[in-house]
Design a protein around this motif. Structure first.
Motif, PDB file in Angstrom:
ATOM      1  N   SER A 263       1.232  -7.941  47.106  1.00 43.85           N
ATOM      2  CA  SER A 263       0.561  -6.712  45.848  1.00 43.85           C
ATOM      3  C   SER A 263       0.237  -7.162  44.946  1.00 43.85           C
ATOM      4  CB  SER A 263       2.415  -6.249  44.822  1.00 43.85           C
ATOM      5  OG  SER A 263       2.409  -7.732  44.159  1.00 43.85           O
ATOM      6  N   ALA A 264      -1.134  -8.202  44.722  1.00 46.77           N
ATOM      7  CA  ALA A 264      -1.969  -8.874  43.913  1.00 46.77           C
ATOM      8  C   ALA A 264      -3.256  -7.558  43.894  1.00 46.77           C
ATOM      9  CB  ALA A 264      -2.350  -9.789  44.415  1.00 46.77           C
ATOM     10  N   TRP A 265      -3.725  -6.694  44.856  1.00 44.27           N
ATOM     11  CA  TRP A 265      -4.850  -6.415  44.638  1.00 44.27           C
ATOM     12  C   TRP A 265      -4.175  -5.187  44.443  1.00 44.27           C
ATOM     13  CZ3 TRP A 265      -4.814  -1.612  47.773  1.00 44.27           C
ATOM     14  CH2 TRP A 265      -3.585  -1.051  49.182  1.00 44.27           C
ATOM     15  N   LEU A 266      -3.057  -4.366  44.598  1.00 46.18           N
ATOM     16  CA  LEU A 266      -2.558  -2.882  43.798  1.00 46.18           C
ATOM     17  C   LEU A 266      -2.978  -2.773  42.479  1.00 46.18           C
ATOM     18  CD1 LEU A 266       1.268  -2.556  45.313  1.00 46.18           C
ATOM     19  CD2 LEU A 266      -0.686  -1.699  46.086  1.00 46.18           C
ATOM     20  N   LYS A 267      -3.161  -3.861  41.388  1.00 44.97           N
ATOM     21  CA  LYS A 267      -3.123  -3.648  40.773  1.00 44.97           C
ATOM     22  C   LYS A 267      -4.856  -3.102  39.803  1.00 44.97           C
ATOM     23  CE  LYS A 267      -5.804  -7.981  39.243  1.00 44.97           C
ATOM     24  NZ  LYS A 267      -5.987  -8.654  40.585  1.00 44.97           N
ATOM     25  N   ASP A 268      -6.590  -3.391  41.015  1.00 41.98           N
ATOM     26  CA  ASP A 268      -6.680  -2.792  40.997  1.00 41.98           C
ATOM     27  C   ASP A 268      -7.121  -1.379  41.943  1.00 41.98           C
ATOM     28  OD1 ASP A 268      -8.385  -4.481  39.932  1.00 41.98           O
ATOM     29  OD2 ASP A 268      -8.787  -5.692  42.187  1.00 41.98           O
ATOM     30  N   SER A 269      -6.192  -0.691  42.069  1.00 45.54           N
ATOM     31  CA  SER A 269      -6.051   0.160  42.838  1.00 45.54           C
ATOM     32  C   SER A 269      -4.370   0.700  42.582  1.00 45.54           C
ATOM     33  CB  SER A 269      -6.059   0.389  44.355  1.00 45.54           C
ATOM     34  OG  SER A 269      -5.765   2.084  45.374  1.00 45.54           O
ATOM     35  N   PRO A 270      -4.386   1.383  41.470  1.00 46.43           N
ATOM     36  CA  PRO A 270      -2.578   1.912  41.231  1.00 46.43           C
ATOM     37  C   PRO A 270      -2.765   2.966  42.087  1.00 46.43           C
ATOM     38  CG  PRO A 270      -3.880   2.079  39.321  1.00 46.43           C
ATOM     39  CD  PRO A 270      -5.086   1.629  40.371  1.00 46.43           C
ATOM     40  N   GLY A 271      -1.082   3.563  41.984  1.00 43.61           N
ATOM     41  CA  GLY A 271      -0.469   4.591  42.916  1.00 43.61           C
ATOM     42  C   GLY A 271      -0.760   4.523  44.069  1.00 43.61           C
ATOM     43  N   VAL A 272      -1.076   3.589  44.810  1.00 42.40           N
ATOM     44  CA  VAL A 272      -0.645   3.391  46.029  1.00 42.40           C
ATOM     45  C   VAL A 272       0.881   4.101  46.715  1.00 42.40           C
ATOM     46  CG1 VAL A 272      -1.034   2.376  48.215  1.00 42.40           C
ATOM     47  CG2 VAL A 272      -3.010   1.721  46.054  1.00 42.40           C
ATOM     48  N   GLU A 273       0.214   5.219  48.063  1.00 47.18           N
ATOM     49  CA  GLU A 273       1.194   5.694  48.150  1.00 47.18           C
ATOM     50  C   GLU A 273       0.856   5.923  49.878  1.00 47.18           C
ATOM     51  OE1 GLU A 273       0.958  10.122  46.749  1.00 47.18           O
ATOM     52  OE2 GLU A 273       2.788   8.650  46.129  1.00 47.18           O
ATOM     53  N   LYS A 274       2.011   5.856  50.799  1.00 49.44           N
ATOM     54  CA  LYS A 274       1.683   6.356  51.689  1.00 49.44           C
ATOM     55  C   LYS A 274       1.304   5.755  52.964  1.00 49.44           C
ATOM     56  CE  LYS A 274       0.801  10.506  52.985  1.00 49.44           C
ATOM     57  NZ  LYS A 274       0.876  12.086  53.032  1.00 49.44           N
ATOM     58  N   LEU A 275       0.820   3.982  52.810  1.00 45.08           N
ATOM     59  CA  LEU A 275       0.458   3.245  53.224  1.00 45.08           C
ATOM     60  C   LEU A 275       1.385   1.964  53.727  1.00 45.08           C
ATOM     61  CD1 LEU A 275      -2.427   0.558  54.038  1.00 45.08           C
ATOM     62  CD2 LEU A 275      -2.041  -0.504  52.038  1.00 45.08           C
ATOM     63  N   PHE A 276       0.784   2.169  55.262  1.00 43.75           N
ATOM     64  CA  PHE A 276       1.681   1.596  55.706  1.00 43.75           C
ATOM     65  C   PHE A 276       1.423   0.388  56.791  1.00 43.75           C
ATOM     66  CE2 PHE A 276       3.305   5.655  55.601  1.00 43.75           C
ATOM     67  CZ  PHE A 276       4.847   5.507  55.005  1.00 43.75           C
ATOM     68  N   PHE A 277       1.425  -0.908  57.327  1.00 43.85           N
ATOM     69  CA  PHE A 277       1.306  -1.983  57.432  1.00 43.85           C
ATOM     70  C   PHE A 277       2.383  -3.105  57.977  1.00 43.85           C
ATOM     71  CE2 PHE A 277       1.410  -3.211  53.662  1.00 43.85           C
ATOM     72  CZ  PHE A 277       2.179  -4.051  53.163  1.00 43.85           C
ATOM     73  N   PRO A 278       2.113  -3.562  59.656  1.00 45.54           N
ATOM     74  CA  PRO A 278       3.027  -4.809  59.986  1.00 45.54           C
ATOM     75  C   PRO A 278       3.126  -6.151  59.161  1.00 45.54           C
ATOM     76  CG  PRO A 278       0.866  -4.723  61.093  1.00 45.54           C
ATOM     77  CD  PRO A 278       1.145  -3.847  60.214  1.00 45.54           C
ATOM     78  N   VAL A 279       3.906  -7.048  59.122  1.00 49.56           N
ATOM     79  CA  VAL A 279       4.046  -8.039  58.897  1.00 49.56           C
ATOM     80  C   VAL A 279       4.868  -9.158  59.770  1.00 49.56           C
ATOM     81  CG1 VAL A 279       3.302  -7.933  56.695  1.00 49.56           C
ATOM     82  CG2 VAL A 279       6.160  -7.334  57.239  1.00 49.56           C
ATOM     83  N   GLN A 280       4.936 -10.399  60.345  1.00 50.97           N
ATOM     84  CA  GLN A 280       6.024 -11.127  60.525  1.00 50.97           C
ATOM     85  C   GLN A 280       6.715 -11.251  60.022  1.00 50.97           C
ATOM     86  OE1 GLN A 280       3.631 -14.973  63.138  1.00 50.97           O
ATOM     87  NE2 GLN A 280       1.854 -13.320  61.367  1.00 50.97           N
ATOM     88  N   ALA A 281       6.950 -11.349  59.032  1.00 51.33           N
ATOM     89  CA  ALA A 281       8.794 -11.222  57.975  1.00 51.33           C
ATOM     90  C   ALA A 281       7.540 -10.362  56.886  1.00 51.33           C
ATOM     91  CB  ALA A 281       9.271 -13.038  57.892  1.00 51.33           C
ATOM     92  N   SER A 282       8.702 -10.265  55.147  1.00 51.80           N
ATOM     93  CA  SER A 282       8.264  -9.941  54.421  1.00 51.80           C
ATOM     94  C   SER A 282       8.426 -10.868  53.541  1.00 51.80           C
ATOM     95  CB  SER A 282       9.637  -8.791  54.312  1.00 51.80           C
ATOM     96  OG  SER A 282       9.359  -8.677  52.792  1.00 51.80           O
ATOM     97  N   VAL A 283       7.643 -11.579  52.611  1.00 55.54           N
ATOM     98  CA  VAL A 283       7.953 -12.121  51.178  1.00 55.54           C
ATOM     99  C   VAL A 283       8.832 -11.299  49.865  1.00 55.54           C
ATOM    100  CG1 VAL A 283       6.089 -13.292  52.375  1.00 55.54           C
ATOM    101  CG2 VAL A 283       5.854 -11.947  49.833  1.00 55.54           C
ATOM    102  N   HIS A 284       8.840  -9.760  49.976  1.00 57.74           N
ATOM    103  CA  HIS A 284       9.729  -9.098  49.174  1.00 57.74           C
ATOM    104  C   HIS A 284      11.045  -9.026  48.937  1.00 57.74           C
ATOM    105  CE1 HIS A 284       4.950  -8.189  48.851  1.00 57.74           C
ATOM    106  NE2 HIS A 284       5.185  -7.748  50.074  1.00 57.74           N
ATOM    107  N   ALA A 285      11.825  -9.585  49.569  1.00 53.11           N
ATOM    108  CA  ALA A 285      12.761 -10.299  49.316  1.00 53.11           C
ATOM    109  C   ALA A 285      14.120  -8.988  49.844  1.00 53.11           C
ATOM    110  CB  ALA A 285      13.233 -10.487  47.783  1.00 53.11           C
ATOM    111  N   ASP A 286      13.355  -8.058  50.821  1.00 54.18           N
ATOM    112  CA  ASP A 286      14.502  -7.064  51.405  1.00 54.18           C
ATOM    113  C   ASP A 286      14.126  -7.482  53.044  1.00 54.18           C
ATOM    114  OD1 ASP A 286      11.406  -6.143  52.046  1.00 54.18           O
ATOM    115  OD2 ASP A 286      12.054  -4.493  51.870  1.00 54.18           O
TER     116      ASP A 286
END
Length: 404
Positions: A263-286
């Motif tokens: 999420s570090a890059w989100l500070k340069d693009s506030p309000g991002v939504e409807k962006l989807f991408f794949p990961v091997q596993a999540s670091v976001h606690a879910d």
């Protein structure tokens, strides 16, 4: 006379102690890390390297490898410079490295991996996802514990078609590195197989561009907004693209690759939504995997903050895969370890089963989590496995490599 006797005995004792220390050190198994501690690759190399160190600590605490030999890690900064990477690799090999861990991206890690290949040593990319990261681009001793970036593009278009009813796609590719270009290669392999899916246009940009107004103008002039934008890019160029789409009022969903995670890059693009991408596993606690959640907690406890992005996981599992091969081979000799890696199937890891073969030294099929970036957060919304393993031949052809 007594003084000299005592002095000689003391000297002999010190020599014996020094020899014992040297013997103990010589018995260590040395892994060299030619990775970026500074520069463009640091956000990817640092978490993966930290995870690798964590797994090394666990193995050493459990008794080490090969009847008690401990793993000793040595590191050197490539400074995200391909020329420096080769020099760093040479230095680490001179220090006795039996295996090299190299930078996360093929372009930045290959110079070091090629030095290991020339020296007859195993190398692992921290998390490189290009088809060249392994046999085709380096050689027979080179591996990556990560998944093909082409698989990410393939997974996202198949998932969007079947789960989000996407029927029209505009393709936007960042041409800066092989990783981003390969995402589009995977997309192009699957897209023709999906009935009634239409590609309504294509364009390119490059990391470091200061404007994407021309690219956005083309999208704005389309007869109708596409159902999805396939963005074959990564975090450094993401703010420019996401801000550009918002500026022209585009409401299409955006499909990306794993390098959008963090999420570090989100500070340069506030309000991002409807962006989807794949990961091997999540670091976001879910993440639904208990082992993944435990790892995230352990990592945060060790380093004072949770892991930054999904590229932390290949760093952890590459050590596990290599260690299992070493134990099976009862040796660190490259040919023996390579044989074990190529013949072991469905090796259990933190993020699922992994297999290599004599034909491919990177994963071309895996169950991936689908994340959505929304309201400044990234959360799992689905999971998906490509309906068939990604074919290697089209990837080799797209990369300009001999088809085997």
């Amino acid at each position: 006379m007594r003084f000299w006797t005592r002095a000689l005995l003391l000297g002999a004792s010190l020599l014996a102690s020094t020899a014992g220390w040297a013997q103990e050190k010589a018995s260590d198994i040395v892994i060299g890390f030619a990775v970026a501690k500074t520069g463009l690759m640091k956000p990817y190399d640092e978490p993966a390297t930290r995870a690798a160190m964590l797994r090394i600590e666990e193995i050493n605490a459990g008794g080490g490898l090969l009847n008690g030999r401990k793993i000793r890690a040595i590191e050197s900064d490539t400074k995200s410079d391909m020329r420096v990477a080769a020099q760093v690799a040479d230095d680490l090999l001179k220090q006795g490295a039996e295996m090299l861990v190299v930078s996360c991206d093929f372009d930045f890690g290959a110079p070091a991996a090629k030095r290991a290949q020339a020296a007859g040593k195993i190398s692992f990319f921290l998390c490189a996802e290009d088809i060249k990261a392994g046999l085709p681009g380096v050689g027979s001793y080179s591996f990556s514990a990560s998944i093909l970036s082409a698989m990410q593009g393939a997974v996202m278009v198949e998932w969007a078609y079947k789960q989000r009813n996407v029927r029209s796609v505009y393709v936007l590719m960042d041409t800066a590195i092989e990783y981003t270009k390969a995402i589009c290669t995977g997309f192009d392999w699957v897209a023709p197989k999906l009935p009634s899916l239409t590609i309504v246009g294509r364009d390119t940009l490059k990391t470091g561009d200061t404007s994407v107004e021309a690219q956005m103008a083309k999208i704005a002039k389309l007869p109708a907004p596409p159902d999805a934008i396939m963005f074959c890019g990564w975090a450094p160029s993401a703010p420019l693209v996401m801000n550009g789409l918002r500026k022209i009022g585009n409401k299409s969903i955006v499909l990306g690759g794993s390098a959008m995670d963090g999420s570090a890059w989100l500070k340069d693009s506030p309000g991002v939504e409807k962006l989807f991408f794949p990961v091997q596993a999540s670091v976001h606690a879910d993440d639904p995997g208990n082992g993944v959640r435990e790892f995230n907690v352990k990592y945060a406890r060790k380093y004072g903050a949770p892991p930054a992005n999904t590229y932390v996981f290949p760093g952890y599992i590459l050590i596990e895969l290599w260690a299992q091969a070493v134990q099976a081979a009862q040796s660190v000799e490259a040919d023996k370890v390579k044989y074990q890696l190529e013949t072991m199937r469905n090796i259990r890891t933190l993020v699922g089963n992994r297999s290599f073969s004599p034909q491919i030294h990177i994963q071309n099929q895996a169950l991936l989590r689908i994340l959505e970036a929304k309201d400044g957060k990234m959360n799992i919304v689905d999971q998906w496995m490509l309906s068939q393993p990604l074919a290697v031949q089209p990837l080799l052809k797209a990369a300009g490599l001999p088809e085997k």
